[in-house]
Scaffold this active site. Structure first.
Site, PDB file in Angstrom:
ATOM      1  N   SER A  63       0.629  -0.906   0.190  1.00 12.25           N
ATOM      2  CA  SER A  63       0.229   0.274   0.664  1.00 12.25           C
ATOM      3  C   SER A  63       0.946   1.257   0.029  1.00 12.25           C
ATOM      4  O   SER A  63       1.854   1.142   0.212  1.00 12.25           O
ATOM      5  CB  SER A  63      -0.737  -0.167   1.181  1.00 12.25           C
ATOM      6  OG  SER A  63      -1.504  -1.033   1.601  1.00 12.25           O
TER       7      SER A  63
HETATM    8  N1  SAM Z   1       0.042  -5.052   4.454  1.00 11.91           N
HETATM    9  C1  SAM Z   1       0.515  -5.344   3.064  1.00 11.91           C
HETATM   10  C2  SAM Z   1       1.824  -4.814   2.685  1.00 11.91           C
HETATM   11  O1  SAM Z   1       2.307  -3.685   3.220  1.00 11.91           O
HETATM   12  O2  SAM Z   1       2.575  -5.471   1.523  1.00 11.91           O
HETATM   13  C3  SAM Z   1      -0.138  -5.085   1.512  1.00 11.91           C
HETATM   14  C4  SAM Z   1      -1.665  -5.962   1.188  1.00 11.91           C
HETATM   15  S1  SAM Z   1      -2.154  -6.046  -0.088  1.00 11.91           S
HETATM   16  C5  SAM Z   1      -2.374  -4.124  -0.184  1.00 11.91           C
HETATM   17  C6  SAM Z   1      -3.635  -6.282  -0.328  1.00 11.91           C
HETATM   18  C7  SAM Z   1      -2.849  -8.278   0.843  1.00 11.91           C
HETATM   19  O3  SAM Z   1      -3.897  -8.854   1.083  1.00 11.91           O
HETATM   20  C8  SAM Z   1      -2.225  -9.143  -0.274  1.00 11.91           C
HETATM   21  O4  SAM Z   1      -1.370  -9.580  -0.887  1.00 11.91           O
HETATM   22  C9  SAM Z   1      -3.698 -10.666  -1.053  1.00 11.91           C
HETATM   23  O5  SAM Z   1      -3.624 -11.358  -1.527  1.00 11.91           O
HETATM   24  C10 SAM Z   1      -4.438 -10.399   0.575  1.00 11.91           C
HETATM   25  N2  SAM Z   1      -5.554 -10.897   0.746  1.00 11.91           N
HETATM   26  C11 SAM Z   1      -6.655 -11.067  -0.090  1.00 11.91           C
HETATM   27  N3  SAM Z   1      -7.275 -12.012   0.644  1.00 11.91           N
HETATM   28  C12 SAM Z   1      -7.015 -12.587   0.827  1.00 11.91           C
HETATM   29  C13 SAM Z   1      -7.589 -13.334   2.603  1.00 11.91           C
HETATM   30  N4  SAM Z   1      -8.908 -13.377   2.507  1.00 11.91           N
HETATM   31  N5  SAM Z   1      -7.089 -13.625   3.686  1.00 11.91           N
HETATM   32  C14 SAM Z   1      -5.750 -13.117   3.827  1.00 11.91           C
HETATM   33  N6  SAM Z   1      -4.890 -12.181   2.181  1.00 11.91           N
HETATM   34  C15 SAM Z   1      -5.569 -12.020   1.752  1.00 11.91           C
END
Ligand code: SAM
Length: 222
Positions: A63
């Site tokens: 993000s």
């Molecule tokens: N917090 C992260 C960082 O600092 O890099 C950014 C996260 S990214 C915007 C969103 C993440 O949510 C992705 O890596 C995606 O694979 C994960 N995601 C989506 N659905 C999910 C779920 N049901 N459980 C866990 N992770 C999930």
């Protein structure tokens, strides 16, 4: 020896403060301490201190720093809190929160893509951050084995607030979650004995939460 990004890091923090995204000393110190360049793929390292989301592989992003700052301020973090993050991605956001809650606190972060969970673990290790546990799984179900949590935040957009997350939050705890599709609204919920009191914080854009209480993997809809 690798390039030093200290100057760029300080300039980013000054900009985030000037625009009112960073308000507290705790969030400022965390942004100054956690090296974002360790959490982005090598080819994107030179953009590590641009205030923008960056690709981290598998169609996912780290993000933008201003969104992480907004979320950290609204989480009202302090030392000793137990926090659940849904969506570990690169591990950077968890690293920032872990710095604020300190050694007395802990961050559990859950990631559905196994390769990203492994990458987040490695990135956190490279950055010397020890109070984060990365778990692979569907975070829309929460992480009941370590519940209840003082704070829960979700870094992907959900169709609505997943019931298990509300249940795994302590009374007086805070949840932050983007709700909607590509363009969504960041919702802040405070848990009371009567239930969750929610308010809208701002508009935002996040990748979808995919899982039992999220969107469907293939249609990206319920
Ligand atoms: N917090 C992260 C960082 O600092 O890099 C950014 C996260 S990214 C915007 C969103 C993440 O949510 C992705 O890596 C995606 O694979 C994960 N995601 C989506 N659905 C999910 C779920 N049901 N459980 C866990 N992770 C999930």
């Amino acid at each position: 020896m690798g390039k030093s990004y200290e100057g760029e890091r300080k300039r980013l923090v000054e900009r985030l403060k000037r625009h009112g995204y960073i308000k507290s000393r705790e969030v400022e110190e965390a942004f100054l301490s956690v090296p974002r360049e360790r959490f982005v793929p090598e080819e994107n390292e030179r953009f590590a201190y641009a205030d923008t989301p960056l690709e981290i592989g598998y169609g996912q992003t780290i993000s933008a720093p201003h969104m992480i700052a907004i979320m950290c301020e609204h989480l009202e973090l302090r030392k000793g809190l137990k926090v659940l993050e849904v969506g570990a991605g690169s591990g950077y956001h968890a690293g920032i929160v872990a710095h604020i809650v300190g050694k007395e606190g802990h961050v559990y972060t859950i990631e559905r893509i196994g390769e990203l969970a492994r990458m987040a673990r490695e990135n956190l290790k490279k950055a010397g951050i020890e109070n984060v546990t990365v778990v692979e799984g569907d975070g829309s179900l929460g992480l009941p084995e370590f519940a209840p949590y003082d704070r829960i935040y979700v870094t992907c957009a959900a169709p609505s607030i997943p019931k298990p997350l509300e249940e795994q939050l302590k009374v007086d705890g805070i949840i932050l979650i983007p709700v909607g599709r590509a363009f969504c609204t960041l919702i802040k919920g405070k848990k009371t004995k009567e239930g969750l009191e929610t308010k809208e914080i701002c508009g935002c854009a996040f990748v979808p939460l995919i899982g039992k209480y999220g969107f469907n993997e293939f249609s990206k809809s319920l």
